[in-house]
Design an enzyme around this catalytic site. Structure first.
Site, PDB file in Angstrom:
ATOM      1  N   LYS A  43       8.136  33.006 -39.442  1.00 38.07           N
ATOM      2  CA  LYS A  43       6.710  33.843 -39.460  1.00 38.07           C
ATOM      3  C   LYS A  43       7.122  35.210 -39.693  1.00 38.07           C
ATOM      4  CE  LYS A  43       3.985  30.632 -38.135  1.00 38.07           C
ATOM      5  NZ  LYS A  43       3.122  30.524 -36.980  1.00 38.07           N
ATOM      6  N   SER A 259      10.689  22.949 -33.135  1.00 36.87           N
ATOM      7  CA  SER A 259       9.944  22.472 -34.320  1.00 36.87           C
ATOM      8  C   SER A 259      10.942  21.941 -35.248  1.00 36.87           C
ATOM      9  CB  SER A 259       8.917  23.487 -34.443  1.00 36.87           C
ATOM     10  OG  SER A 259       9.363  24.773 -34.699  1.00 36.87           O
TER      11      SER A 259
END
Length: 767
Positions: A43, A259
């Site tokens: 991110k 994840s």
């Protein structure tokens, strides 16, 4: 090359071949290791792209505040970018997000507003949209869920890096679905480069526990998400994702998050089904962001973890256990203000409170030696018999304990446990561990094969004279310690002697403490001393208890000493001197708990006054919360999140070897938060009740609040007391002070006291 700043390091993350986990040697399985970004996750790419896009559009200019909803990684990326570029940042995130992510964001300078954890990221999105909608001149919403820059970051970066890194050989890319920008950017670019490349998205099942992933059916689907653009969407079970994350660390040396485990689990399954190809899995972040979760937790015992001497692993006190017995040595009766003693007592009181909160039935016993030389000398100097002096001294000690918030403790006198002392002596002699010589009884250290192991002492290397005065006692072995010592003529004349088959004796300090504990407690689970009484005190107690009483503490704790701080005002020498400074006894309690119990503690007027202020902040908040009209309605998400964080922080600190020093910053931050709402009138009745409950729950363990100093809410005033207060206020208004004073007396007769404040009269229970 010197980079201008860390932002130039975003991207260009490595591809790493997966060998041991790869189920199909005919297929190349690789990982795109995004934790190599400077902020630690994929991110960082999105955060930089969104900020730069907002700057180019002219929407983001100095003075405006960047705002975003996030479950963690985007927030960290934005915090890093904003730190470099000098923008203020407010992040909305669910309270359920990992503690590590919150701490990282705060370290970068971001402001965090927590939303209810049960609402997930959706709750944070709703709050972010509300703020941006209502205050458009203040906030610039990044809105990663609808922002084209989220796609562009991967279109221009991640996808090209994968294609180039595999020399165009990539056949499949597996990516976990979060905000979906990664998946959309990969699809867009890779299809341009080679239409045959397949992009497979990983979606968790509804009700999943994989942080950072979205199930599109149970949350708001991102506006940038196009399900039809993907070649396939596969689901992964929580435990498969968690197990793969653990395998990556253990077998490939890649420490990644939840994840990443989900993506690699799907990628490995895909690789197993192919005849040939190159499969790349995106690993979005590192595993250190999940250390406060159960992802990498080894199954542990529940309860408070105590770091006992003589144990390589923590000792866990399970609140579901029987009835823990907590024991420490109290202050000397001749010096009842001994700060070392009170530090021990208050420390174990916190442990007792914590165990009781969780359903256990603990008992705290504070042993008082009333047959030692100093106590007998003090009794004789006061012209009192030993028993009378001891009774008065115990009453005084119990009173001091109550003033320090220690309300539920036993204070057994050794003189009341003489039967137990003699019984233990007989048992030890019967087992050949004790002997009589010249009308004294000694413990034979050499016969106890376990002696010295608790503290790791080698008997052959012990310095002589550490246990007793060698000139006063004739023992078989200089290392032996006294159980019963022959009295002096002075003792005999005063009648302070115990007639036994071995002669007129007095129990040693060690036997006094051992007997006092055995009489007061059915079991001794925890024994606490300080450095000054570690050796031989704990070794001697262990030796007496083990055979003489069948007691074997699970945890032996050794704390630090209290010492005077150099410089400044003269340090108070004892508890009475501390109180003479005018500080509240519970402020002294707070100071005694201010650092970890194993660390040295400095006493000074400055430190005590500081903790007086600290405790007053908590006391005043509790008082002001109680005066807010209760009202009706739901508790706000922000208050619920702060209250939950407070409880979580306290439990973590207590369970970690009573490390309350870790909790103080959170407690004071909670006070600032609640006071901020109070000062602006933004605290509703239900919110005030929730804040008060959170503070009360914490204080059930801490014991800092003076309940008698908390005013009663007007709705809780008894009818007659309310009538008298109203009459008194009218008399004061009429300047009839004689009448007002008479009404004050009537109020006190009902068991209350009244104080006048700027917002009107306040009613308190009488002390």
């Amino acid at each position: 090359m010197i980079h201008d700043n860390v932002l130039s390091l975003v991207g260009a993350t490595p591809l790493v071949r997966i060998a041991r986990i790869n189920p199909n040697p005919a297929v190349t399985l690789a990982a795109k290791v995004e934790m190599r970004n400077p902020g630690g996750s994929i991110k960082d790419r999105v955060a930089l792209a969104m900020i730069e896009a907002a700057e180019r559009s002219g929407e983001l200019v100095p003075g405006r505040i960047v705002i975003e909803a996030t479950s963690g990684n985007t927030g960290i990326g934005l915090a890093m970018v904003c730190a470099v570029k000098g923008y203020r940042l407010k992040l909305l995130m669910p309270a359920s997000a990992s503690q590590e992510r919150k701490r990282i964001m705060r370290a970068y300078g971001a402001e965090i507003v927590l939303t209810p954890g049960n609402l997930g990221t959706d709750g944070a999105i709703e709050e972010a949209y509300r703020l941006a909608r209502e205050e458009p001149e203040t906030y610039v919403l990044m809105d990663q869920f609808n922002n084209p820059a989220s796609i562009d970051a991967h279109y221009a970066g991640t996808a090209e890096e994968i294609y180039a890194g595999t020399d165009g050989a990539v056949t499949h890319v597996v990516v976990a679905l979060g905000t979906s920008g990664t998946a959309m950017g990969l699809v867009k670019k890779l299809k341009e480069l080679n239409a045959a490349v397949k992009v497979v998205a990983v979606e968790p099942h509804p009700g999943h526990k994989i942080q950072g992933l979205k199930n599109m059916q149970e949350s708001y689907p991102p506006g940038i998400f196009d399900k039809k653009a993907l070649d396939a969407i596969v689901s992964v079970e929580d435990e498969d994702a968690f197990a793969m994350a653990r395998r990556l660390a253990r077998e490939e040396g890649l420490f990644v998050g939840m994840s990443g485990g989900a993506a690699m689990a799907a990628a490995a399954g895909l690789a197993a089904s192919l005849e040939r190809g190159t499969v790349v899995a995106i690993l979005p972040d590192g595993g250190e962001r999940y250390l406060s979760t159960s992802l990498f937790a080894v199954p542990e015992k529940k309860g408070v973890a105590l770091r006992s001497v003589g144990a390589s692993e923590p000792v866990y006190l399970d609140p579901a256990g029987a009835a823990p017995g907590l024991f420490t040595f109290g202050p000397p009766l001749a010096a009842p203000g001994d700060l070392d003693g009170w530090r021990r007592v208050v420390t174990l009181d916190v442990l007792r409170r914590a165990l009781a909160r969780d359903g256990a039935r603990p008992t705290l016993a504070v042993g008082l030696a009333d047959l030692d030389d100093s106590s007998l000398q003090a009794a004789r100097a006061a012209g009192l018999a030993c028993r009378e002096f001891a009774a008065r001294a115990r009453e005084h000690v119990a009173s001091l304990a109550a003033s320090l918030g220690v309300a539920e403790a036993l204070f057994p006198l050794a003189g009341e446990a003489l039967d137990e002392a003699l019984a233990m002596t007989r048992k030890l002699m019967g087992k050949g561990l004790a002997y009589e010589k010249l009308r004294s009884v000694y413990f034979d250290v050499a016969r106890d094969k376990a002696y010295g192991r608790l503290l790791g002492r080698d008997l052959d290397k012990l310095a002589l004279g550490k246990t007793v005065d060698l000139l006063a006692y004739a023992k078989d072995n200089p290392h032996d310690f006294t159980l019963l010592k022959r009295v002096s003529l002075k003792d005999l004349k005063a009648g302070d002697a115990l007639a036994t088959p071995w002669g007129n004796v007095r129990p040693s300090w060690f036997l006094q403490m051992a007997a006092a504990a055995a009489k007061a407690l059915p079991a001794v689970t925890v024994a606490l001393t300080d450095e000054d009484k570690a050796f031989p005190h704990l070794e001697n107690l262990r030796a007496i208890w083990a055979v003489g009483a069948g007691l074997s503490p699970a945890a032996w704790l050794v704390g630090g000493r209290v010492s005077a701080r150099e410089g400044g005002e003269a340090a108070p020498a004892d508890l009475a001197a501390c109180l003479d400074l005018g500080v509240h006894p519970l402020a002294v309690r707070a100071w005694l708990l201010s650092v970890g119990y194993k660390k040295p503690l400095s006493v000074s007027p400055e430190a005590l006054r500081m903790w007086e202020k600290n405790r007053n902040r908590v006391q005043e908040l509790a008082a002001n919360l109680g005066l807010v009209p209760k009202g009706r309605g739901a508790v706000s998400a922000q208050v619920e999140a702060e209250a939950g964080d407070l409880a979580e922080a306290l439990r973590f600190a207590v369970d970690d070897d009573l490390s309350l020093f870790q909790f103080w910053p959170k407690l004071f931050a909670f006070c600032r938060f609640a006071n901020g709402l109070l000062s602006t009138g933004a605290l509703t009745g239900p919110d005030a009740v929730r804040c008060a409950a959170a503070l009360g729950d914490a204080d059930a363990v801490l014991g800092l609040l003076d309940a008698a100093a908390l005013p009663l809410a007007r709705s809780d005033w008894p009818q007659e007391a309310s009538r008298l207060v109203i009459s008194r206020e009218a008399a004061r208004q009429a300047r009839d002070f004689a009448r007002a004073d008479a009404l004050r007396v009537e109020i006190e007769a009902l068991g209350y006291r009244v104080e006048d404040a700027a917002d009107g009269a306040r009613l308190f229970p009488r002390r």
